[in-house]
Scaffold this active site. Structure first.
Site, mmCIF file in Angstrom:
data_model
loop_
_atom_site.group_PDB
_atom_site.id
_atom_site.type_symbol
_atom_site.label_atom_id
_atom_site.label_comp_id
_atom_site.label_asym_id
_atom_site.label_seq_id
_atom_site.Cartn_x
_atom_site.Cartn_y
_atom_site.Cartn_z
ATOM 1 N N SER A 81 0.793 -1.233 0.000
ATOM 2 C CA SER A 81 0.000 0.000 0.000
ATOM 3 C C SER A 81 0.824 1.281 0.000
ATOM 4 C CB SER A 81 -0.972 0.011 1.179
ATOM 5 O OG SER A 81 -2.031 -0.884 0.937
ATOM 6 N N LYS B 31 0.014 3.342 -3.040
ATOM 7 C CA LYS B 31 -1.111 4.277 -3.137
ATOM 8 C C LYS B 31 -0.670 5.731 -3.270
ATOM 9 C CE LYS B 31 -4.628 1.484 -0.782
ATOM 10 N NZ LYS B 31 -3.928 0.191 -0.806
ATOM 11 N N TYR C 28 -10.957 2.270 4.725
ATOM 12 C CA TYR C 28 -9.853 1.891 3.840
ATOM 13 C C TYR C 28 -10.291 0.827 2.850
ATOM 14 C CZ TYR C 28 -4.890 1.058 2.803
ATOM 15 O OH TYR C 28 -3.668 0.947 2.209
#
Length: 400
Positions: A69, A72, A180
């Site tokens: 992640s 991102k 999330y």
């Protein structure tokens, strides 16, 4: 440890070295890399242990990690470039670019026979919703309802790299709250649709090559594979078991939420660019006002929520700032109050599920990151080490 700048040589990092070394000797991880910088350059590099439990190769700042992640923030930066160019508007309906988002459905529960109960969303999903995790899209890793939906419908998880993973409902109406999820994977598809390039090519041409990030990408070559860190799984007794794992190397789509590989030195170039208002080494990636917006509250009165995991082997429950309200930018967790280990209020942070963690402090002008490859996410031992790293780094800077 290697500290190349004169400022680094004036700082006392011996206590930090000892803490990292002791952590590896005590089984926190097979290996760890910690790295930090100010606008003057890299001030700390520490690498201790090996690339894996069954790998004798020493871990290093050039070891290749699956950063999950941490992808991102790169995807968000790419989208912000398109917003700067006027090719995307923050508050436009995302379906104007991605027709697949035109008629989102909200999961309200399950019938007695396990049939999902769906209804139309009350408002459209905007680009802002996707950039801020307020779209209603979640992850099954932190959603019992979505995990159940994927199981009863046979829908693959997003980490599979299969396009069918996008065929999931929302868990709430867009803009209703923060949770999330896979929103940044949708942003990756948006970047591809607007730019006319694959995400891999767009990142390389517009972010990685300009910043000299030669070891960062979705696909890894044979030379990079020789430098790849191997994942380990924390066992109930606290020990570690080698558990090699990597995303598919022939995916149906490039995962804008979790797909990148990188090295600590490479990703630090990206973090330094953000710390310095969008430029590094004379190369401008983003405008200063864009970076400021990315690291500002973009969810209004909503708050970042604690994530609860139904899959404890892959993730613990987590909250970066327990007991403290925190916000979300484009695309970072932002602490509204000073953090307990040194970072200023208004710092931006996030992590990868194999326990790679970073923060950017725009007030004290420092960014730091710590890399392991340990399941589950938010492992108590690794998070404790990350906190000690942050605290020791700030102490050394203040004393210096």
């Amino acid at each position: 440890m290697a500290n190349d700048l004169s400022i680094a040589r004036r700082l006392d990092f011996e206590p930090l070295d000892d803490q990292l070394d002791d952590a590896i000797r005590n089984g926190v991880a097979p290996g760890v890399v910690a790295i930090a910088a100010t606008p003057d350059g890299i001030i700390y590099e520490g690498a201790f242990g090996n690339a894996g439990l069954d790998d004798d190769a020493p871990i290093s700042p050039d070891t290749v990690f699956w950063i999950l992640s941490m992808t991102k923030a790169v995807t968000a930066a790419a989208c912000m470039q398109l917003i700067e160019q006027g090719r995307v508007q923050v508050d436009q309906p995302a379906a104007e670019i991605l027709p697949a988002l035109a008629s989102p459905q909200v999961l309200e529960g399950f019938a007695s026979d396990n049939t999902p109960l769906l209804r139309p969303a009350t408002r459209p999903i905007t680009v802002r919703h996707l950039l801020t995790h307020t779209s209603g899209h979640t992850y099954s890793l932190w959603s019992e309802a979505l995990a159940r939906y994927e199981e009863v419908t046979g829908t693959p998880v997003i980490f599979s790299g299969k396009n069918a993973a996008f065929d999931i409902p929302l868990e709430f109406d867009p803009g209703e709250r923060w949770h999330y999820g896979i929103s940044l994977d949708w942003v990756g598809k948006l970047v591809e649709a607007v730019s006319g390039q694959s995400l891999d090519v767009y990142f390389r041409e517009n972010i990685f090559s300009p910043l000299g990030m030669k070891d960062t990408g979705f696909l890894i070559g044979s030379e990079q594979r020789r430098r790849l860190a191997t994942a380990a799984q924390r066992q109930p007794d606290g020990s570690l078991l080698s558990q090699p794992y990597e995303p598919p190397q022939r995916p149906e789509f490039f995962m804008g939420g979790t797909g990148l590989f990188s090295t600590p030195r490479d990703y630090l170039a990206f973090l330094r660019m953000l710390l310095q208002g969008g430029s590094l080494g004379g190369v401008r990636i983003l405008k200063p006002q864009t970076v400021a917006a990315m690291m500002s509250n973009q969810i209004g009165d909503l708050n970042v929520e604690k994530m609860v995991s139904p899959r404890p082997a892959r993730s613990n429950d987590f909250d970066l700032f327990p007991g403290m309200k925190h916000k979300w930018g484009f695309s970072f967790d932002i602490n509204a109050q000073p953090g307990p280990f040194g970072r200023s209020a208004g710092s931006a942070a996030w992590a990868g599920a194999l326990n790679t963690h970073y923060w950017i402090d725009p007030v004290k002008q420092v960014t730091g990151a710590l890399y392991t490859q340990v399941w589950p996410f938010y492992d108590d031992q690794v998070v404790g080490l990350f906190n000690r790293f942050e605290k020791s780094l700030y102490q050394a800077i203040e004393k210096g």
